[in-house]
Design an enzyme around this catalytic site. Structure first.
Site, PDB file in Angstrom:
ATOM      1  N   SER A 113      33.250  -7.221  32.630  1.00 13.51           N
ATOM      2  CA  SER A 113      33.347  -7.695  31.250  1.00 13.51           C
ATOM      3  C   SER A 113      34.633  -8.495  31.050  1.00 13.51           C
ATOM      4  O   SER A 113      34.824  -9.510  31.679  1.00 13.51           O
ATOM      5  CB  SER A 113      33.243  -6.521  30.276  1.00 13.51           C
ATOM      6  OG  SER A 113      33.001  -6.984  28.975  1.00 13.51           O
ATOM      7  N   ASP A 170      32.898 -13.753  25.868  1.00  7.70           N
ATOM      8  CA  ASP A 170      33.646 -13.141  26.974  1.00  7.70           C
ATOM      9  C   ASP A 170      32.949 -13.473  28.305  1.00  7.70           C
ATOM     10  O   ASP A 170      31.865 -14.058  28.309  1.00  7.70           O
ATOM     11  CB  ASP A 170      33.830 -11.634  26.741  1.00  7.70           C
ATOM     12  CG  ASP A 170      32.558 -10.832  26.917  1.00  7.70           C
ATOM     13  OD1 ASP A 170      31.469 -11.426  26.874  1.00  7.70           O
ATOM     14  OD2 ASP A 170      32.647  -9.600  27.088  1.00  7.70           O
ATOM     15  N   ASP A 195      31.093 -12.086  30.622  1.00  3.24           N
ATOM     16  CA  ASP A 195      29.679 -11.789  30.915  1.00  3.24           C
ATOM     17  C   ASP A 195      28.782 -12.051  29.710  1.00  3.24           C
ATOM     18  O   ASP A 195      27.605 -11.691  29.703  1.00  3.24           O
ATOM     19  CB  ASP A 195      29.495 -10.371  31.461  1.00  3.24           C
ATOM     20  CG  ASP A 195      29.786  -9.292  30.438  1.00  3.24           C
ATOM     21  OD1 ASP A 195      30.672  -9.509  29.591  1.00  3.24           O
ATOM     22  OD2 ASP A 195      29.150  -8.220  30.482  1.00  3.24           O
ATOM     23  N   ASP A 207      28.452 -10.951  26.615  1.00  2.00           N
ATOM     24  CA  ASP A 207      27.825  -9.971  25.720  1.00  2.00           C
ATOM     25  C   ASP A 207      28.631  -9.801  24.429  1.00  2.00           C
ATOM     26  O   ASP A 207      28.178  -9.140  23.501  1.00  2.00           O
ATOM     27  CB  ASP A 207      27.555  -8.629  26.417  1.00  2.00           C
ATOM     28  CG  ASP A 207      28.805  -7.944  26.942  1.00  2.00           C
ATOM     29  OD1 ASP A 207      29.913  -8.515  26.801  1.00  2.00           O
ATOM     30  OD2 ASP A 207      28.686  -6.836  27.501  1.00  2.00           O
TER      31      ASP A 207
END
Length: 581
Positions: free
Chosen positions: A146, A303, A305, A307
């Site tokens: 993340s 961000d 990734d 999400d």
């Protein structure tokens, strides 16, 4: 096994990966560093695993990835041949070693006869969630940490509904992973051999196409892109969202989109930011500079990734201000419900899902449209689990899910928070208000005028080492055993202890059950509707404190928030001091 024995085992392994072997030679003689690499196994928890990349049992490397994958493979194999045939979809982000770790996971599963589908290049986490559903796979893996620092990577596991594995299933996978004693003895077949057998299939464009089609389906007013020219500045913060966000906006007809050049391409070091996290206002530095040059209506940041989504808009002084996750959530939610209602497509049994640490403004908005709001524990997997439950029972029709930490879901074709969906909807909401001669900031103030000036805050306290762990325990024990009677000059009227699933109405000496899984979280409500919450992190040596108030104006709510957070933290400091003696 002592760390030294683990280290010797790795050192003496004949065919150890060359890069990792070199790393061990570099560390020779540095006892402290070696101990940290080997003193424990990298923990595979309910959210998968996350750690620094490097050599050792306590690091992310091909061997610890094989171990996690072998555990997941054992879990799938136990479900029978059908599950193995349906297989696992694997995606990865822009971090160091992400493509290698993804292929290592695929080889481990495929060697066990499990069908795997690997994306041809980096993809957002929500697209992985979608792909699991689209391909009717039995599970999914995404290699990502993340928005952690660049030296980290991680590994998350998904179920057949495209949601992160709920605790019950995750526990079974954890059991299988922990049963593997030696990660170095897991054998995997060669990639080409497995591809020839058809056990590793490469996927990409076909999934992108259907995902983009689904993304456009969340639009309530697709005509707005033709009617209003919205100036958008977008930064993917060196991550996975660059292509899908641009594809989605283009498909909806939004043409005036400028991407922050310096942050457009994947960069494993996230060179232009201290932290690639849209929750950190500093991550918007480049976007704000470009926004000022372009006079942009909205700045959006995702961000690595993809999400989480952050947005920034001009305030009443003409300066860009980054909205909180709660504020963005309220704007998106109100737009969806009000416009669906006008079109007659808002279902009577619609439901809004949010986490227990997310603002109550969401409940107020939903309630004004006759919709229920259901709280879940912190973590989007619990929202995904509820969607699945309501889908099966027909009790509710999902409308919107969100959490204060910048995670939103609109269309349930994905079952994890989706910054691509949220980015597209945020631009549409901006166009909707621009058509009426309003900025998003003005729209937010209107919401506050209608529902109340809600304001939230978050503080984190990091307490490292053995003493730190004891202090965190002492903080929770003190609040649990002696709940405060007053905070910020207001009476505490309700105490919720999620570890024992119990709500105590203090003024009535009455107890109620909380129908949620157990979790080490405490939440207190004051007589004026304010609340605060204590939640220790499951992965780091810290405890988070959430604060929420409702005032009569922006200034009033800011003041109330400052008083409440100051008062709570003063109590916490006293507990920490008393245990440090």
């Amino acid at each position: 096994m002592t760390w030294r024995k683990s280290y010797e085992r790795w050192k003496q392994t004949e065919h150890l990966d060359l890069e990792l072997k070199e790393r061990l030679i570099e560390l020779e003689g540095d006892e402290q560093a070696l101990e940290d690499c080997f003193y424990k196994d990298l923990e595979f928890g309910t959210g998968g695993m996350r750690g620094e990349i490097g050599a050792g049992t306590n690091r992310m490397n091909i061997y610890t990835v094989r171990k996690a994958s072998a555990g997941f493979a054992a879990y799938i194999s136990k479900q029978g041949e059908e599950a193995k045939k349906r297989g696992v979809v694997i995606a990865y982000d822009s971090r160091h070693k992400s493509p290698e770790f993804a292929m290592e996971a695929a080889k481990t599963l495929a060697t066990q006869g499990i069908q795997t589908y690997v994306f041809d290049e980096l993809r957002p986490t929500p697209e992985l969630s979608f792909a699991v559903r689209q391909l009717n796979a039995y599970g999914g893996i995404v290699v990502t940490a993340s928005h952690n620092p660049p030296e980290y990577n991680g590994y998350k596991v998904y179920g057949d509904d495209g949601g992160q594995l709920p605790p019950k299933e995750a526990d079974i996978v954890i059991e299988q992973v922990n049963a593997i004693e030696n990660e170095l003895t897991i054998t995997v077949d060669e990639e080409n051999k497995l591809k020839e057998k058809g056990l590793i299939k490469i996927i990409g464009e076909d999934i992108d196409k259907v995902y983009t089609e689904k993304l456009t389906s969340i639009s309530v007013h697709p005509e707005l892109s033709e009617e209003v020219d919205v100036k958008v500045v977008f930064t993917p913060l060196h991550g996975t969202a660059n292509k899908p966000v641009r594809r989605g906006l283009e498909a909806l007809g939004y043409k005036n989109v400028t991407v922050v050049k310096e942050q457009e391409l994947p960069d494993s070091n996230f060179s232009t930011v201290t932290s690639p996290n849209p929750e950190e206002h500093a991550a918007f530095e480049y976007a704000i500079k470009l926004g000022e040059e372009q006079n942009a209506d909205i700045l959006i940041a995702t961000d690595p990734d993809a999400d989480r989504l952050g947005i920034a808009v001009k305030n009443d002084q003409g300066k860009y201000t980054v909205l909180t996750g709660n504020q963005t959530g309220a704007l998106l939610l109100h737009y969806l419900l009000s416009e669906k209602k006008k079109q007659g497509i808002l279902p009577d049994n619609g439901v809004v899902l949010k986490t227990i640490v997310t603002s109550e403004i969401g409940r107020a908005v939903a309630s004004s449209f006759g919709l229920d709001t259901i709280d879940t524990l912190t973590g989007f997997k619990f929202i995904g689990e509820k969607i699945k439950e309501y889908e099966a029972s027909g009790q509710y029709t999902f409308q919107f899910g969100y959490e204060e930490s910048y995670g939103y879901l609109i269309g349930d074709f994905a079952r994890d928070k989706d910054a691509i969906q949220a980015a597209l909807l945020a631009v549409e909401v901006c166009a909707f208000y621009k058509k009426q001669g309003m900025s998003l900031y003005e729209a937010l103030i209107n919401l506050f005028n209608e529902y109340g000036f809600y304001r939230e805050g978050l503080k984190s306290l990091t307490l490292k080492g053995k003493q730190g762990a004891e202090q965190i325990e002492a903080i929770l024990a003190s609040f649990r055993q002696n709940p405060p009677q007053k905070m910020a000059g207001k009476q505490v009227v309700t105490a919720e202890d999620y570890a024992v699933s119990k709500r105590t109405l203090l003024t009535e000496s009455k107890e109620e059950a909380i129908d949620l899984p157990k979790s080490n979280v405490l939440k207190y409500f004051l007589e004026d509707g304010s609340w605060f919450c204590l939640r220790p992190s499951g992965t780091e040596p810290k405890v988070k404190f959430y604060f929420a108030v409702k005032g009569s104006s922006l200034e009033d709510s800011e003041k109330r928030l400052a008083v409440l957070s100051e008062d709570v933290m003063k109590t916490v400091d006293e507990i920490v001091e008393s245990t440090a003696k």
